[in-house]
Enzyme design. Structure first.
Site, PDB file in Angstrom:
ATOM      1  N   ASP A   1     -23.110  50.808  42.251  1.00 36.57           N
ATOM      2  CA  ASP A   1     -23.224  49.543  41.520  1.00 36.57           C
ATOM      3  C   ASP A   1     -24.694  49.153  41.461  1.00 36.57           C
ATOM      4  O   ASP A   1     -25.478  49.512  42.338  1.00 36.57           O
ATOM      5  CB  ASP A   1     -22.422  48.431  42.231  1.00 36.57           C
TER       6      ASP A   1
ATOM      7  N   ARG B   1     -17.681  43.708  30.956  1.00 41.44           N
ATOM      8  CA  ARG B   1     -16.275  43.631  30.588  1.00 41.44           C
ATOM      9  C   ARG B   1     -15.847  42.340  29.885  1.00 41.44           C
ATOM     10  O   ARG B   1     -14.649  42.120  29.674  1.00 41.44           O
ATOM     11  CB  ARG B   1     -15.405  43.873  31.809  1.00 41.44           C
TER      12      ARG B   1
ATOM     13  N   THR C   1      -8.871  49.460  28.085  1.00 41.44           N
ATOM     14  CA  THR C   1      -8.258  48.138  27.946  1.00 41.44           C
ATOM     15  C   THR C   1      -7.143  48.173  26.911  1.00 41.44           C
ATOM     16  O   THR C   1      -7.219  48.924  25.928  1.00 41.44           O
ATOM     17  CB  THR C   1      -9.316  47.089  27.540  1.00 41.44           C
TER      18      THR C   1
ATOM     19  N   SER D   1     -13.404  42.690  19.684  1.00 46.64           N
ATOM     20  CA  SER D   1     -14.743  42.181  20.049  1.00 46.64           C
ATOM     21  C   SER D   1     -15.662  43.390  20.190  1.00 46.64           C
ATOM     22  O   SER D   1     -15.199  44.531  20.297  1.00 46.64           O
ATOM     23  CB  SER D   1     -14.695  41.423  21.384  1.00 46.64           C
TER      24      SER D   1
ATOM     25  N   TYR E   1     -17.199  44.105  22.799  1.00 48.96           N
ATOM     26  CA  TYR E   1     -16.825  44.691  24.093  1.00 48.96           C
ATOM     27  C   TYR E   1     -15.640  45.641  23.926  1.00 48.96           C
ATOM     28  O   TYR E   1     -15.680  46.796  24.376  1.00 48.96           O
ATOM     29  CB  TYR E   1     -16.475  43.586  25.114  1.00 48.96           C
TER      30      TYR E   1
ATOM     31  N   LYS F   1     -15.058  50.088  24.390  1.00 49.14           N
ATOM     32  CA  LYS F   1     -14.026  50.857  25.091  1.00 49.14           C
ATOM     33  C   LYS F   1     -13.433  51.928  24.181  1.00 49.14           C
ATOM     34  O   LYS F   1     -13.071  53.017  24.635  1.00 49.14           O
ATOM     35  CB  LYS F   1     -12.907  49.918  25.563  1.00 49.14           C
TER      36      LYS F   1
ATOM     37  N   GLN G   1      -5.937  48.959  30.620  1.00 53.59           N
ATOM     38  CA  GLN G   1      -5.467  47.877  31.480  1.00 53.59           C
ATOM     39  C   GLN G   1      -5.333  46.573  30.694  1.00 53.59           C
ATOM     40  O   GLN G   1      -6.127  46.266  29.803  1.00 53.59           O
ATOM     41  CB  GLN G   1      -6.469  47.698  32.633  1.00 53.59           C
TER      42      GLN G   1
ATOM     43  N   LEU H   1      -5.458  33.281  32.819  1.00 55.95           N
ATOM     44  CA  LEU H   1      -4.596  32.681  33.856  1.00 55.95           C
ATOM     45  C   LEU H   1      -5.436  32.120  35.005  1.00 55.95           C
ATOM     46  O   LEU H   1      -5.156  31.027  35.515  1.00 55.95           O
ATOM     47  CB  LEU H   1      -3.585  33.713  34.367  1.00 55.95           C
TER      48      LEU H   1
ATOM     49  N   ARG I   1     -12.206  32.473  18.884  1.00 57.48           N
ATOM     50  CA  ARG I   1     -12.169  33.908  18.598  1.00 57.48           C
ATOM     51  C   ARG I   1     -11.519  34.152  17.239  1.00 57.48           C
ATOM     52  O   ARG I   1     -10.785  33.300  16.748  1.00 57.48           O
ATOM     53  CB  ARG I   1     -11.364  34.649  19.663  1.00 57.48           C
ATOM     54  N   VAL I   2     -11.750  35.323  16.687  1.00 57.77           N
ATOM     55  CA  VAL I   2     -11.021  35.722  15.489  1.00 57.77           C
ATOM     56  C   VAL I   2      -9.910  36.652  15.973  1.00 57.77           C
ATOM     57  O   VAL I   2     -10.167  37.798  16.364  1.00 57.77           O
ATOM     58  CB  VAL I   2     -11.949  36.431  14.480  1.00 57.77           C
TER      59      VAL I   2
END
Ligand code: NAD
Ligand code: USQ
Length: 428
Positions: free
Chosen positions: A31, A100, A144, A179, A181, A185, A208, A239, A326-327
């Site tokens: 990392d 992420r 994702t 997006s 991001y 992926k 995920q 959440l 967001r769109v």
């Protein structure tokens, strides 16, 4: 098994590194701490007071008797990454080390470019390092569910059989990411699939869903091992955010109609899914895709569940519908398959009242650390430039020098000096 956890100081990575170490694997964390810098950049902090990684590792060694090796550096720097792979010689690599956050990638051009360079170049470097130095190693890559978007048909696990003009083939499931991001992926998945084909690498792409929760058995052993819990408008996921909002009595921020439906999973299932992937490696040349989530909910379902759990704790929870920054489809069909990990032995922890209670109790416990100004969204997908703390100075970060010393599980002595440059966020 010798397992390298790239991104092991982050939310999923820390929980996974401890879990695998507790199971007796030899674990190394790689990392560059850039996630901690993004908090500084955004003026945000995790709800839970996480300790510096060196301290976390010392405490883990004390409570478990197991040492986790540490390599500090940037996976986009090939010399650092390839020397790490040569030195640790992993049999499996779990790759979490990416930017992420979808909102972070949508702040402006710099953040979009940074996200894609960080993620795509890091993964490409890893593929080359594996090919050159550890070609039999199994790559477990965190993808994702958002790669698929929200098509008006059932979502399969990675591949779909298509019949066209009388011919039939099994092809990658169409991708409609939402997006820059999520796009990174998709680019990663294509690069990994290609290198499995041309070089015979073995890889599992774990698509995920949204992860919730913060407690795993290992993290719970000592307060100094506590995991991060993000609730700000950029890194906080839905959440976790709703639980924190309920705890301080600010309205739950439902974007738009709230019919956006996603796959979700408990962080305790994230760590188990990774273990399952390690125990059941892909074959040489195979690019395998698992959809990694356990239940699907709409945003409004979650708001209602938090409302009910809040009532039980005597909290007055309001739900507010904000214009969606967001769109994305606010109401849509969603039915994603997720049977492969279950077939391999996953026993899901489903979202129950008791878990919501415990999440809200964590939020209440650390209520003094909550910054209420982090609740409203400030990144609008429709704008090419957002002012979300984007004017902070961007000094060049100094090179880090860290000495990792100790003994790993296999008794191999480790005394290693690892240097690597920590790049400043969004410096492109
Ligand atoms: P995180 O930001 O908490 O952790 C990522 C870690 O990677 C951080 O410690 C960061 O410092 C490190 N990192 C990033 N770029 C690096 C680089 N170039 N070199 C070295 N280290 C680097 O993220 P997370 O929530 O733990 O997510 C981990 C992975 O799982 C990501 O790839 C993400 O896309 C995926 N994922 C997360 C979720 C979720 O809900 N959190 C859901 C689906 C997929
Ligand atoms: N949302 C709200 N209110 C909020 C926050 C989010 O209504 O306060 C909505 C969003 O508009 C979106 C949904 O909740 O429709 C999920 O948003 P999120 O921020 O919880 O998650 P997302 O941006 O999708 O990203 C997270 C992780 C990412 C991972 C992804 C899995 O940050 O790393 O890839 O979940 S998935 O959603 O399956 O693509």
């Amino acid at each position: 098994m010798r397992i390298a956890v790239l991104g092991g100081d982050g939310y999923c990575g820390w929980a996974t590194a401890l879990y695998l170490s507790a199971k007796g694997h030899s674990v190394a964390i790689v990392d560059n701490f850039v996630r901690r810098q993004w908090d500084y950049e955004l003026g945000a902090q995790t709800l839970t007071p996480i300790r510096p990684l060196a301290q976390r590792l010392k405490v883990w060694r004390k409570v478990s008797g197991n040492a986790i090796e540490l390599f500090v550096g940037d996976v986009t720097e090939y010399d650092f990454l390839s020397s790490t792979i040569q030195s640790f010689e992993p049999e499996a690599i779990v790759h979490f080390a990416e930017q992420r956050s979808a909102p972070y990638s949508m702040i402006d051009r710099k953040h979009a470019v940074f996200t894609q360079v960080n993620n795509v170049v890091g993964t490409l470097n890893l593929l080359f390092a594996m090919r050159e130095f550890q070609p039999d190693c199994h790559l477990i890559k965190l993808g994702t569910m958002g790669e698929y978007g929200t098509p008006n048909i059932d979502i399969e696990e990675g591949y779909i059989t298509i019949e066209h003009n009388g011919r039939k083939d099994v092809l990658p499931f169409p991708k409609q990411p939402g997006s820059f991001y999520h796009l990174s992926k998709v680019h990663d998945s294509h690069n990994i699939m290609f290198t499995c084909k041309i070089w015979g690498l073995r890889a599992t792409d774990l698509n995920q869903g949204v992860v919730y929760g913060t407690m795993t058995d290992e993290v719970a052993l000592d307060e100094a091992l506590i995991n991060r819990f993000d609730y700000d408008d950029v890194f906080g996921t839905v959440l976790n955010r709703f639980c924190v909002q309920a705890a301080i009595g600010t309205p739950l921020t439902v974007y738009g109609k709230g019919g956006q439906t996603r796959g979700f999973l408990d962080i305790r299932d994230t760590v188990r899914c990774v273990e399952i992937a390690c125990q059941n490696p892909a074959a040489r040349g195979e690019f395998r895709v698992f959809n990694q989530f356990t239940e699907q909910f709409s945003v409004l379902d979650l708001a209602r569940m938090v409302e009910t759990a809040g009532d039980k704790l005597g909290l007055s929870v309001q739900v507010e519908h904000l214009p969606d920054p967001r769109v994305e489809a606010e109401q849509h069909y969603y039915n994603a398959k997720h049977s492969k990990l279950i077939e391999l032995g996953l026993k899901p922890h489903l979202l129950s009242d008791s878990l919501l209670d415990s999440l809200m109790n964590i939020a209440l416990k650390y209520r003094d650390r909550i910054d209420a100004s982090m609740m409203l969204p400030q990144v609008n997908w429709r704008q090419p430039r957002n002012e979300r703390r984007s004017r902070t100075a961007e000094p060049t970060a100094p090179a880090l020098e860290v000495v990792a010393a100790g003994k790993n599980n296999g008794g191999r002595s480790v005394a290693r000096k690892v240097t690597g440059k920590v790049r400043q966020a969004a410096s492109h």
